[in-house]
Design a protein around this motif. Structure first.
Motif, PDB file in Angstrom:
ATOM      1  N   PRO A  40       0.991  -1.348   0.172  1.00  0.00           N
ATOM      2  CA  PRO A  40      -0.069   0.079  -0.231  1.00  0.00           C
ATOM      3  C   PRO A  40       1.038   1.453   0.034  1.00  0.00           C
ATOM      4  CG  PRO A  40       0.455  -0.882   2.064  1.00  0.00           C
ATOM      5  CD  PRO A  40       1.249  -1.777   1.559  1.00  0.00           C
ATOM      6  N   ALA A  41      -0.001   1.879  -0.774  1.00  0.00           N
ATOM      7  CA  ALA A  41       1.249   3.306  -0.775  1.00  0.00           C
ATOM      8  C   ALA A  41       0.689   3.700   0.791  1.00  0.00           C
ATOM      9  CB  ALA A  41       0.245   4.758  -1.433  1.00  0.00           C
ATOM     10  N   ASP A  42      -0.061   4.038   1.671  1.00  0.00           N
ATOM     11  CA  ASP A  42      -0.129   4.395   3.179  1.00  0.00           C
ATOM     12  C   ASP A  42      -1.003   3.249   3.918  1.00  0.00           C
ATOM     13  OD1 ASP A  42      -0.117   5.158   5.472  1.00  0.00           O
ATOM     14  OD2 ASP A  42      -1.359   7.053   4.834  1.00  0.00           O
ATOM     15  N   PRO A  43       0.290   2.658   4.785  1.00  0.00           N
ATOM     16  CA  PRO A  43      -0.231   1.425   5.158  1.00  0.00           C
ATOM     17  C   PRO A  43      -1.522   1.789   6.490  1.00  0.00           C
ATOM     18  CG  PRO A  43       1.432   1.457   5.660  1.00  0.00           C
ATOM     19  CD  PRO A  43       1.450   2.791   5.453  1.00  0.00           C
ATOM     20  N   ALA A  44      -2.603   3.151   6.598  1.00  0.00           N
ATOM     21  CA  ALA A  44      -3.209   3.402   7.624  1.00  0.00           C
ATOM     22  C   ALA A  44      -4.213   3.641   6.250  1.00  0.00           C
ATOM     23  CB  ALA A  44      -3.086   4.548   8.312  1.00  0.00           C
ATOM     24  N   ARG A  45      -4.114   3.573   5.481  1.00  0.00           N
ATOM     25  CA  ARG A  45      -5.789   4.264   4.119  1.00  0.00           C
ATOM     26  C   ARG A  45      -5.660   3.465   3.024  1.00  0.00           C
ATOM     27  NH1 ARG A  45      -4.762   8.551   1.312  1.00  0.00           N
ATOM     28  NH2 ARG A  45      -7.201   9.239   0.776  1.00  0.00           N
ATOM     29  N   ARG A  46      -6.952   3.348   2.384  1.00  0.00           N
ATOM     30  CA  ARG A  46      -7.255   2.676   0.658  1.00  0.00           C
ATOM     31  C   ARG A  46      -6.617   3.756   0.045  1.00  0.00           C
ATOM     32  NH1 ARG A  46      -9.817   3.398  -2.378  1.00  0.00           N
ATOM     33  NH2 ARG A  46     -12.507   3.364  -0.773  1.00  0.00           N
ATOM     34  N   ALA A  47      -6.128   4.120  -0.834  1.00  0.00           N
ATOM     35  CA  ALA A  47      -5.530   4.658  -1.432  1.00  0.00           C
ATOM     36  C   ALA A  47      -7.192   4.618  -2.854  1.00  0.00           C
ATOM     37  CB  ALA A  47      -4.115   4.283  -2.566  1.00  0.00           C
ATOM     38  N   ASP A  48      -6.873   5.084  -4.373  1.00  0.00           N
ATOM     39  CA  ASP A  48      -7.435   5.236  -4.929  1.00  0.00           C
ATOM     40  C   ASP A  48      -7.691   4.841  -6.317  1.00  0.00           C
ATOM     41  OD1 ASP A  48     -10.075   7.109  -2.918  1.00  0.00           O
ATOM     42  OD2 ASP A  48      -8.784   9.100  -4.329  1.00  0.00           O
ATOM     43  N   THR A  49      -6.753   3.930  -6.116  1.00  0.00           N
ATOM     44  CA  THR A  49      -5.656   3.242  -7.413  1.00  0.00           C
ATOM     45  C   THR A  49      -5.869   2.528  -6.806  1.00  0.00           C
ATOM     46  OG1 THR A  49      -5.945   6.017  -8.572  1.00  0.00           O
ATOM     47  CG2 THR A  49      -4.629   3.698  -9.206  1.00  0.00           C
ATOM     48  N   LEU A  50      -5.593   1.269  -7.481  1.00  0.00           N
ATOM     49  CA  LEU A  50      -5.286  -0.131  -7.180  1.00  0.00           C
ATOM     50  C   LEU A  50      -4.194  -0.587  -8.778  1.00  0.00           C
ATOM     51  CD1 LEU A  50      -4.713  -2.292  -5.704  1.00  0.00           C
ATOM     52  CD2 LEU A  50      -6.507  -3.547  -7.031  1.00  0.00           C
ATOM     53  N   LEU A  51      -2.635  -0.512  -8.776  1.00  0.00           N
ATOM     54  CA  LEU A  51      -2.132  -1.147  -9.699  1.00  0.00           C
ATOM     55  C   LEU A  51      -2.422  -2.637  -9.911  1.00  0.00           C
ATOM     56  CD1 LEU A  51       0.361   1.394 -10.768  1.00  0.00           C
ATOM     57  CD2 LEU A  51      -1.634   1.383 -11.553  1.00  0.00           C
ATOM     58  N   VAL A  52      -2.504  -3.186 -10.764  1.00  0.00           N
ATOM     59  CA  VAL A  52      -2.319  -5.096 -10.963  1.00  0.00           C
ATOM     60  C   VAL A  52      -0.927  -5.545 -10.955  1.00  0.00           C
ATOM     61  CG1 VAL A  52      -3.183  -7.425 -10.060  1.00  0.00           C
ATOM     62  CG2 VAL A  52      -4.913  -5.213 -10.090  1.00  0.00           C
ATOM     63  N   LEU A  53       0.286  -6.273 -11.108  1.00  0.00           N
ATOM     64  CA  LEU A  53       0.936  -6.168 -11.960  1.00  0.00           C
ATOM     65  C   LEU A  53       1.251  -7.328 -11.882  1.00  0.00           C
ATOM     66  CD1 LEU A  53       1.908  -3.416 -10.584  1.00  0.00           C
ATOM     67  CD2 LEU A  53       4.384  -4.305 -10.778  1.00  0.00           C
ATOM     68  N   LEU A  54       1.383  -8.490 -13.226  1.00  0.00           N
ATOM     69  CA  LEU A  54       0.821  -9.665 -13.559  1.00  0.00           C
ATOM     70  C   LEU A  54       2.805 -10.158 -14.140  1.00  0.00           C
ATOM     71  CD1 LEU A  54      -2.192 -10.083 -15.189  1.00  0.00           C
ATOM     72  CD2 LEU A  54      -1.619  -9.832 -12.868  1.00  0.00           C
ATOM     73  N   PRO A  55       3.280 -10.637 -13.296  1.00  0.00           N
ATOM     74  CA  PRO A  55       4.379 -11.724 -13.664  1.00  0.00           C
ATOM     75  C   PRO A  55       4.594 -12.173 -15.498  1.00  0.00           C
ATOM     76  CG  PRO A  55       4.049 -12.910 -11.953  1.00  0.00           C
ATOM     77  CD  PRO A  55       2.529 -11.673 -12.238  1.00  0.00           C
ATOM     78  N   GLY A  56       5.934 -12.337 -16.311  1.00  0.00           N
ATOM     79  CA  GLY A  56       6.163 -13.010 -17.124  1.00  0.00           C
ATOM     80  C   GLY A  56       5.889 -14.208 -17.037  1.00  0.00           C
ATOM     81  N   ALA A  57       6.779 -15.161 -17.284  1.00  0.00           N
ATOM     82  CA  ALA A  57       6.353 -16.757 -17.730  1.00  0.00           C
ATOM     83  C   ALA A  57       6.774 -17.509 -16.562  1.00  0.00           C
ATOM     84  CB  ALA A  57       6.433 -17.932 -19.459  1.00  0.00           C
ATOM     85  N   TYR A  58       8.701 -16.520 -16.600  1.00  0.00           N
ATOM     86  CA  TYR A  58      10.118 -17.227 -15.100  1.00  0.00           C
ATOM     87  C   TYR A  58       9.570 -16.677 -14.670  1.00  0.00           C
ATOM     88  CZ  TYR A  58      11.760 -18.982 -19.886  1.00  0.00           C
ATOM     89  OH  TYR A  58      12.070 -20.025 -20.859  1.00  0.00           O
ATOM     90  N   ASP A  59       8.615 -16.029 -14.092  1.00  0.00           N
ATOM     91  CA  ASP A  59       8.855 -14.654 -13.136  1.00  0.00           C
ATOM     92  C   ASP A  59       7.686 -15.065 -11.829  1.00  0.00           C
ATOM     93  OD1 ASP A  59      11.312 -13.709 -14.557  1.00  0.00           O
ATOM     94  OD2 ASP A  59       9.473 -12.676 -15.326  1.00  0.00           O
ATOM     95  N   THR A  60       8.269 -14.674 -10.787  1.00  0.00           N
ATOM     96  CA  THR A  60       7.872 -14.306  -9.336  1.00  0.00           C
ATOM     97  C   THR A  60       7.367 -12.992  -8.808  1.00  0.00           C
ATOM     98  OG1 THR A  60       9.225 -14.436  -7.837  1.00  0.00           O
ATOM     99  CG2 THR A  60       8.748 -16.841  -9.105  1.00  0.00           C
ATOM    100  N   PRO A  61       6.442 -13.015  -8.250  1.00  0.00           N
ATOM    101  CA  PRO A  61       5.748 -11.651  -7.674  1.00  0.00           C
ATOM    102  C   PRO A  61       7.176 -10.732  -7.234  1.00  0.00           C
ATOM    103  CG  PRO A  61       4.294 -12.529  -6.907  1.00  0.00           C
ATOM    104  CD  PRO A  61       4.598 -13.651  -7.562  1.00  0.00           C
TER     105      PRO A  61
END
Length: 254
Positions: A40-61
């Motif tokens: 999170p951008a700020d652990p105390a509150r939810r941001a308005d925007t969420l970016l979801v990152l999807l890995p490549g075939a060989y990769d992990t988060p």
């Protein structure tokens, strides 16, 4: 090209999974729900925007962390939360990726109150982001696909021979049905903006193995939505592209 010379999308993904196993990257087990990292951008509150990152075939988060993708967001002090699902090859070969993203990532994010949800992915992750946007475009506010794998090569080759996406008639005999559906949907970006087609940003290295198919899509996008750099299918160009995308902050105007 005959069917023997052009394996289906499922066969291509199965071959990829086999290659990973031989290389010592055996397909990881499917989990319910998928493993995921959250930053999170700020652990105390939810941001308005969420970016979801999807890995490549060989990769992990964790690779996104090690390669500085999370730090690049935080160094810019961007008010966005990050979700990094472990959406590995197994979820694609089992044809679960769309429903997993819907039920475990995107729909819960909307229920939590995020005003904007963007999907970003590298290689196979870019493919997954586009598959999801085609099926559930109304639930995402934008997609950034980097060096995207776009299915079997016979279809983009035929589209190029036809003069590009805008000129292609949407047909190819013996095409993989899922690839055909994806490219027909991508053809929609050649026309006026539609609710079924969220804003699409594309990034790739000029020497990337998927450059030809990516250029076909880039040709029908607004020039500002296409980011290119020197390099091939590797982290250094992806890091540069990610930084330029973050600097543009396209979600801010959504």
């Amino acid at each position: 090209m005959n069917r023997a010379a052009a394996p289906s999308r499922r066969q291509a993904l199965a071959l990829l999974a086999g290659t990973l196993a031989v290389a010592g990257c055996a397909q990881r087990p499917l989990k319910d729900p998928m493993d995921s990292l959250f930053d999170p951008a700020d652990p105390a509150r939810r941001a308005d925007t969420l970016l979801v990152l999807l890995p490549g075939a060989y990769d992990t988060p964790q690779d996104f962390v090690r390669k500085g993708f999370v730090q690049a967001v935080r160094a810019r002090r961007l008010a966005v939360d990050l979700r990094l699902p472990d959406a590995h090859t197994g979820y694609y070969t089992s044809r679960q990726i769309r429903e997993r993203l819907l039920n475990e990532v995107v729909r819960p994010a909307r229920e939590q109150g995020y005003a904007r949800v963007w999907l970003a992915g590298i290689s196979l992750g870019g493919y997954g982001a586009l598959l999801f946007a085609r099926a559930h475009g109304e639930l995402v506010d934008g997609v950034f696909a980097m060096a995207a794998f776009l299915g079997r090569r016979d279809l983009p080759a035929a589209i190029a021979r036809a003069g590009g996406l805008a000129a292609w008639d949407g047909e190819l005999a013996d095409a993989d049905p899922e690839d055909l559906a994806l490219w027909r949907w991508l053809r929609g970006y050649a026309g006026p903006p539609a609710p079924t087609h969220p804003p699409l940003w594309l990034g790739y290295g000029e020497q990337d193995r998927f450059v030809m198919s990516n250029r076909l899509v880039a040709d029908v996008l607004p020039p500002a939505h296409v980011l290119t750099t020197e390099g091939g299918h590797d982290w250094a160009p992806w890091q540069r592209l990610w930084g330029r995308f973050l600097d543009a902050q396209p979600w801010a105007g959504a």
